[in-house]
Every structure is written in structure tokens, then in C-alpha cells.
Design a protein around this motif. Sequence first.
Motif, PDB file in Angstrom:
ATOM      1  N   ARG A   9      17.304   0.141  -1.756  1.00 41.82           N
ATOM      2  CA  ARG A   9      18.558   1.452  -2.754  1.00 41.82           C
ATOM      3  C   ARG A   9      17.622   2.314  -3.461  1.00 41.82           C
ATOM      4  N   PHE A  10      16.325   2.203  -3.601  1.00 43.24           N
ATOM      5  CA  PHE A  10      16.168   3.608  -4.005  1.00 43.24           C
ATOM      6  C   PHE A  10      15.941   4.827  -3.001  1.00 43.24           C
ATOM      7  N   ARG A  11      16.331   4.335  -1.816  1.00 38.07           N
ATOM      8  CA  ARG A  11      16.468   5.199  -0.468  1.00 38.07           C
ATOM      9  C   ARG A  11      17.676   5.113   0.011  1.00 38.07           C
ATOM     10  N   SER A  12      18.775   4.666  -0.259  1.00 42.66           N
ATOM     11  CA  SER A  12      20.064   4.573   0.009  1.00 42.66           C
ATOM     12  C   SER A  12      21.371   3.961  -1.597  1.00 42.66           C
ATOM     13  N   GLY A  13      20.921   3.971  -1.840  1.00 41.52           N
ATOM     14  CA  GLY A  13      21.487   3.470  -3.542  1.00 41.52           C
ATOM     15  C   GLY A  13      22.432   1.793  -3.967  1.00 41.52           C
ATOM     16  N   LYS A  14      21.930   1.431  -2.411  1.00 40.26           N
ATOM     17  CA  LYS A  14      22.662   0.378  -2.275  1.00 40.26           C
ATOM     18  C   LYS A  14      21.127  -1.336  -2.429  1.00 40.26           C
ATOM     19  N   PRO A  15      21.622  -2.188  -2.522  1.00 42.10           N
ATOM     20  CA  PRO A  15      20.238  -3.641  -2.527  1.00 42.10           C
ATOM     21  C   PRO A  15      20.429  -4.089  -1.356  1.00 42.10           C
ATOM     22  N   VAL A  16      19.684  -4.750  -0.217  1.00 43.11           N
ATOM     23  CA  VAL A  16      19.258  -5.523   0.690  1.00 43.11           C
ATOM     24  C   VAL A  16      19.228  -6.779   0.460  1.00 43.11           C
ATOM     25  N   SER A  17      19.854  -7.744   1.349  1.00 43.21           N
ATOM     26  CA  SER A  17      19.243  -9.011   1.082  1.00 43.21           C
ATOM     27  C   SER A  17      17.474  -9.441   1.239  1.00 43.21           C
ATOM     28  N   ILE A  18      18.064 -10.236  -0.036  1.00 43.03           N
ATOM     29  CA  ILE A  18      16.277 -10.454  -0.280  1.00 43.03           C
ATOM     30  C   ILE A  18      15.615 -11.389   0.618  1.00 43.03           C
ATOM     31  N   SER A  19      16.477 -11.898   2.091  1.00 45.37           N
ATOM     32  CA  SER A  19      15.641 -12.319   3.026  1.00 45.37           C
ATOM     33  C   SER A  19      14.450 -11.355   3.658  1.00 45.37           C
ATOM     34  N   LEU A  20      15.542 -10.158   3.869  1.00 46.10           N
ATOM     35  CA  LEU A  20      14.176  -9.288   4.286  1.00 46.10           C
ATOM     36  C   LEU A  20      13.428  -8.583   3.526  1.00 46.10           C
ATOM     37  N   ALA A  21      13.285  -8.962   1.693  1.00 46.10           N
ATOM     38  CA  ALA A  21      11.794  -8.719   1.866  1.00 46.10           C
ATOM     39  C   ALA A  21      10.440  -9.074   1.894  1.00 46.10           C
ATOM     40  N   PRO A  22       9.957 -10.006   3.139  1.00 48.00           N
ATOM     41  CA  PRO A  22       8.751  -9.839   3.931  1.00 48.00           C
ATOM     42  C   PRO A  22       8.635  -8.452   4.817  1.00 48.00           C
ATOM     43  N   ASP A  23       9.555  -8.310   4.909  1.00 47.90           N
ATOM     44  CA  ASP A  23      10.024  -7.433   5.806  1.00 47.90           C
ATOM     45  C   ASP A  23       9.201  -5.637   5.616  1.00 47.90           C
ATOM     46  N   VAL A  24      10.252  -5.883   3.902  1.00 44.59           N
ATOM     47  CA  VAL A  24      10.194  -4.666   3.275  1.00 44.59           C
ATOM     48  C   VAL A  24       9.402  -4.381   3.014  1.00 44.59           C
ATOM     49  N   TYR A  25       8.179  -5.136   2.191  1.00 41.50           N
ATOM     50  CA  TYR A  25       7.047  -4.940   1.994  1.00 41.50           C
ATOM     51  C   TYR A  25       5.793  -4.796   3.063  1.00 41.50           C
ATOM     52  N   ALA A  26       6.217  -5.582   4.112  1.00 39.54           N
ATOM     53  CA  ALA A  26       5.614  -5.513   5.564  1.00 39.54           C
ATOM     54  C   ALA A  26       5.810  -3.753   5.465  1.00 39.54           C
ATOM     55  N   LYS A  27       6.822  -3.200   5.792  1.00 40.23           N
ATOM     56  CA  LYS A  27       7.157  -2.074   5.920  1.00 40.23           C
ATOM     57  C   LYS A  27       6.529  -0.710   5.235  1.00 40.23           C
ATOM     58  N   LEU A  28       6.357  -1.237   3.399  1.00 41.64           N
ATOM     59  CA  LEU A  28       5.857  -0.497   2.900  1.00 41.64           C
ATOM     60  C   LEU A  28       4.626  -0.260   2.445  1.00 41.64           C
ATOM     61  N   SER A  29       3.737  -0.936   3.283  1.00 40.09           N
ATOM     62  CA  SER A  29       2.437  -1.213   3.248  1.00 40.09           C
ATOM     63  C   SER A  29       1.425  -0.534   4.026  1.00 40.09           C
ATOM     64  N   LYS A  30       2.309   0.399   5.128  1.00 34.65           N
ATOM     65  CA  LYS A  30       2.248   1.222   5.620  1.00 34.65           C
ATOM     66  C   LYS A  30       3.083   2.899   5.923  1.00 34.65           C
ATOM     67  N   THR A  31       2.667   2.714   4.392  1.00 37.20           N
ATOM     68  CA  THR A  31       3.195   3.874   3.962  1.00 37.20           C
ATOM     69  C   THR A  31       2.059   4.393   2.733  1.00 37.20           C
ATOM     70  N   PRO A  32       1.739   5.274   2.017  1.00 43.27           N
ATOM     71  CA  PRO A  32       0.837   6.489   0.896  1.00 43.27           C
ATOM     72  C   PRO A  32       1.985   5.769  -0.023  1.00 43.27           C
ATOM     73  N   PHE A  33       2.819   4.814  -0.439  1.00 45.42           N
ATOM     74  CA  PHE A  33       3.880   4.852  -1.625  1.00 45.42           C
ATOM     75  C   PHE A  33       3.554   3.800  -1.927  1.00 45.42           C
ATOM     76  N   PRO A  34       3.374   3.803  -3.745  1.00 50.76           N
ATOM     77  CA  PRO A  34       2.837   2.545  -4.169  1.00 50.76           C
ATOM     78  C   PRO A  34       4.398   0.944  -4.214  1.00 50.76           C
ATOM     79  N   SER A  35       4.617   1.759  -4.592  1.00 48.91           N
ATOM     80  CA  SER A  35       6.705   0.871  -4.755  1.00 48.91           C
ATOM     81  C   SER A  35       7.320   1.452  -3.683  1.00 48.91           C
ATOM     82  N   LEU A  36       8.185   1.305  -4.368  1.00 51.99           N
ATOM     83  CA  LEU A  36       9.669   1.298  -3.759  1.00 51.99           C
ATOM     84  C   LEU A  36      10.460   2.032  -4.605  1.00 51.99           C
ATOM     85  N   TYR A  37      10.172   2.260  -5.835  1.00 53.17           N
ATOM     86  CA  TYR A  37      10.781   3.211  -6.618  1.00 53.17           C
ATOM     87  C   TYR A  37      10.130   4.473  -6.124  1.00 53.17           C
ATOM     88  N   ALA A  38       8.265   4.531  -5.298  1.00 56.99           N
ATOM     89  CA  ALA A  38       7.811   5.473  -5.504  1.00 56.99           C
ATOM     90  C   ALA A  38       8.658   6.632  -4.259  1.00 56.99           C
TER      91      ALA A  38
END
Length: 309
Positions: free
Chosen positions: A220-249
Motif C-alpha cells: 500500500r505505501f509503495r503502490s497505493g493499493k493493499p495486497v492479499s493478507i495471505s501474502l503477509a508472511p512473505d511481505v514481512y520476510a522481504k521487509l526484514s531484508k531492508t533497513p526500513f523499520p515498518s511498511l509505512y517507512a
Amino acid sequence: MIKKPIIKGTASALLILFVSTFASAQSLDSTLKNETEQLIKIAPESVFKMFREAGMKPVNRTLTTAEQQKVINAFAQLPPLHQRILKQHLLSISFMDNMPNTALTSPVDPVGGIKMFNITFRGGLLNENVSEWATWKENTCFTPAADSSYKVRVEAGRMDAMIYVLLHEATHIVDVVTGITPHPEDADAVVEPTAFTKDIWRLMNKPAEPYIDSLLEQTRFRSGKPVSISLAPDVYAKLSKTPFPSLYATAAWSEDAAELLSIYHMTTRLKQPFYVVVTKNNVEVARFEPMKNPLVKGRLGQLAAFYEP
């Protein structure tokens, strides 16, 4: 016989010190209370107009005594640099019902050539704790899946949500005043990086190449659109490989600065938890805890200036 007077004198000295310290604390509390109450005003007409044009029907919210105390307490929790900058640059704070977002920081007319700001908060925020508010915000990033067994929640303690949101919004003001991040008029402008943005961001709202991920770009904070909640595990796995502290960041470097400071302050200074949990059928399948991410921790040294006396 000598000990008794010494003990008595020591006790008297301690009592004097306690009374003096207590009186000083009362004076500080009274000053903060008065200063904060004086800041609470109706939002600028430009803010009302913006929400009306978006189809909303914003209404000024008059705070109860208990709500005012929550606001005073939130100001008392701010880092020293925030305290100093806001005294010089915060013209007013406002509370509004029927506004679509949590808060909005707006520049207002300068006073004596000094940049001034208003922060407008959604009134309902005053009835939420940090975990409730953060869980709601995090879930705006996801849409229900056909398999509704997935859930996302944020564990962030029970302090007032006002504390976190004021931290975030006040950091925007500190950022503008002190130049933590660049502030070009054109989002696509290539500008000289600051210490905070160097090697992390390429443009105002585009991360550096190593931290661009195809899945995160869909969120959402990159594209303006939400993604399926079934993708949430993958989303946070990807986020953990960046220096950003949250999706909003990931939205922009200004939001990155505000989120990093806010999460750091809540966890390290106010001793609160902060992590995202994804469950499936009530079983944890993913966890994102930014303050344990080495890439995030490597940036924390840049926050020292916020705490200098």
C-alpha cells in the motif's frame, strides 16, 4: 550522641531536597500543562477545506479534561530535541472528528520569519492505545483472502496511541527545521543526500536499488493499493531484508525518519514492545521486529542528536 544530630540533619537535608525537587517538578508539570493547553485550537480553515473537498464532513472536537491530560502526557514523552523545536515552531494542535487519516502536519504562515506548523489529529485517536491503533493501520495494507485464517496484529504496548502519533508527526517538524532529510519541491529531483538518506534512498520516494523488492513495491505505501493478507508472511520476510523499520517507512524518506525515531523511542526509551505478528489459524507464522533487524540497528546511531540536552 553525635550520630543522632547527623542523622537528623541528613534527614532534614533530604527532606529539603525532596520538597525542592517536588516543587520543581510541579512547576515543570504546570508549565507543560499551560503550554500544551494553549496550543489546542481549531484547525486552520485550509485543513477543513481539504477534507471537505475530499467528500468528508470534518468537525472540530472539543477535548474533555481527561483527553487534555492525555495530550499533555504525550508532549511530556517527547525527546529533548522535539521539545526544543516544537516550542519554536509549533503554532497549534487541533482535533477533528470525521477526518479520514490519523494526523496531518501542515505548514502555516510564518511568524517573524520563523517556520510554523499545525498538527491536526483524528479525535478518536484519544480513545485508542498504541497496539490498537497500530494494528488498525497495519491492516490497511492488506485485503481479506479467500482463506480468512490469516491475521495481522501489532504488539506495541498499552500506552496511549497519542504518544506514538505525536512522536511521528513532531518528527516531521524536526525534519523540516533541521534537514534530517532533503526537501525538494519535485519528488523526482535528484538531490544531495543527507547522512540519513545516503545509500538508503535514491529519490524522495524511491529506495536505493538494493532495497527495491517486487513484492514490497506492490504494498500500500509503495503502490497505493493493499495486497492479499495471505501474502503477509512473505511481505514481512522481504521487509526484514531492508533497513526500513515498518511498511509505512517505505513510503518516503520523511516517513522513514519519522517511523525510525518513533519506534526507537517507544522501544528503547519508553521500554515498550513493537513487533508485527502474522498468524494462520491462530498459530504464529511470521514475526517482524524492527529493533532486532541488524540493518535497522545499524542506523540508530544517527538518532543521538535527538537526545542531546
